[in-house]
Write an enzyme that holds these catalytic residues in place. Structure first.
Site, short mmCIF file in Angstrom:
data_model
loop_
_atom_site.label_atom_id
_atom_site.label_comp_id
_atom_site.label_asym_id
_atom_site.label_seq_id
_atom_site.Cartn_x
_atom_site.Cartn_y
_atom_site.Cartn_z
N GLU A 137 0.85 -1.16 0.05
CA GLU A 137 0.15 0.04 -0.07
C GLU A 137 0.62 1.29 0.04
O GLU A 137 0.42 2.30 -0.64
CB GLU A 137 -0.90 -0.10 1.37
CG GLU A 137 -2.04 -1.02 0.99
CD GLU A 137 -3.11 -1.09 2.26
OE1 GLU A 137 -2.71 -0.05 3.04
OE2 GLU A 137 -3.98 -1.79 2.13
N HIS A 170 -10.37 2.10 0.59
CA HIS A 170 -10.71 1.04 1.86
C HIS A 170 -12.17 0.69 1.81
O HIS A 170 -12.71 0.12 2.67
CB HIS A 170 -10.38 1.42 2.98
CG HIS A 170 -8.73 1.45 3.32
ND1 HIS A 170 -7.68 2.01 2.62
CD2 HIS A 170 -8.28 0.61 4.23
CE1 HIS A 170 -6.69 1.69 2.95
NE2 HIS A 170 -6.86 0.64 3.88
#
Length: 280
Positions: A137, A170
């Site tokens: 990420e 997310h």
């Protein structure tokens, strides 16, 4: 591979970042057999490890098409000891309250047990949260996006723009929970909205560290630590049965925040890390 310089217009830079975010999240759902399995199922975790590994190789290669090679010979080491030590100090003072709570509750003792670490390294969820997710990420949402955004928007605005891609990405957890029937839509939305706010704030902090130090390891270390600690347990602190202990815990949270604000800029000074790439 020579360093790259990106000189794109703002619209194109944002579109590329959006494309990168979509590709990263989309890669998690290419496995047809995982539709009815939890994200914590071993098969799902292993396949997603494969997906993000491929993405982390492909995206940097694709970005070469949009940049030009730099003549700079400034090559940075990923494993930079002063940076690692600095991150330990920063994250420790910021989480002084939660760390104190761990001490009061006796949780810290498990970290002294070799078995805890050996078992953790065999646990796919632990590996995902502490190794694979932080590295992949931060590579995609910081190391790949910020070099595109900073030349267009400047370092200051990029710190707040870049996390939006990270936070919105997310939201895919909400879709999983609803489809698999683990949560009602309204409940999943509320939880995901809170996560959006939390991850966006963290993303801004992570972007700040990347731009201040000029090193990839900075956001990775703090990301792994934040994943481990989770959101501060304020309710547990306020509900502690011992009044004196509760006051000490509250004080540790306040002191940690004050120390973090006081040390953040000095410890992340670009001069310490020979960072002449970004100006923040």
């Amino acid at each position: 591979m020579a360093p790259m310089i990106f000189e794109l217009d703002k619209g194109l830079a944002v579109l590329i970042c959006l494309f990168i975010a979509v590709i990263y999240v989309g890669s998690l759902y290419v496995w047809v057999d995982d539709k009815n399995k939890s994200r914590d199922h071993p098969d799902t975790i292993k396949r997603r490890f494969t997906s993000v590994s491929v993405i982390c190789v492909v995206i940097p290669i694709l970005l070469q098409c949009f940049g030009t090679s730099s003549d700079s010979e400034n090559v940075r080491s990923v494993l930079y000891l002063p940076l690692i030590l600095a991150e330990i100090v920063i994250r420790s003072v910021l989480f002084l309250g939660p760390l104190t709570l761990h001490y009061v509750d006796g949780v810290f003792r498990i970290y002294l047990e070799p078995r805890y670490w050996t078992n953790s390294l065999k646990n796919l969820i632990w590996i995902r949260n502490h190794i694979v997710a932080p590295i992949s990420e931060e590579m995609i949402y910081r190391a790949c996006m910020l070099p595109l955004l900073v030349p267009c928007f400047g370092s200051g605005m990029s710190v707040f723009l870049c996390p939006l891609f990270f936070g919105v990405a997310h939201f895919h957890h909400m879709i999983e929970k609803v489809i698999q029937g683990r949560q009602a839509l309204s409940e999943a939305f509320k939880q995901s909205l809170f996560q959006l706010c939390y991850t966006t704030l963290f993303g801004a902090y992570s972007a700040f560290l990347f731009l201040r130090t000029g090193h990839f390891i900075a956001p990775v270390v703090v990301h792994a630590f934040c994943n481990h600690m989770g959101f501060p347990a304020f309710r547990e602190v306020m509900a502690h049965p011992n009044t004196e202990t509760r006051h000490k815990l509250i004080a540790s949270f306040v002191i940690g925040l004050v120390l973090w604000m006081a040390l953040l800029y000095p410890i992340t000074s670009p001069f310490i890390y020979s960072n002449d790439i970004y100006d923040l």
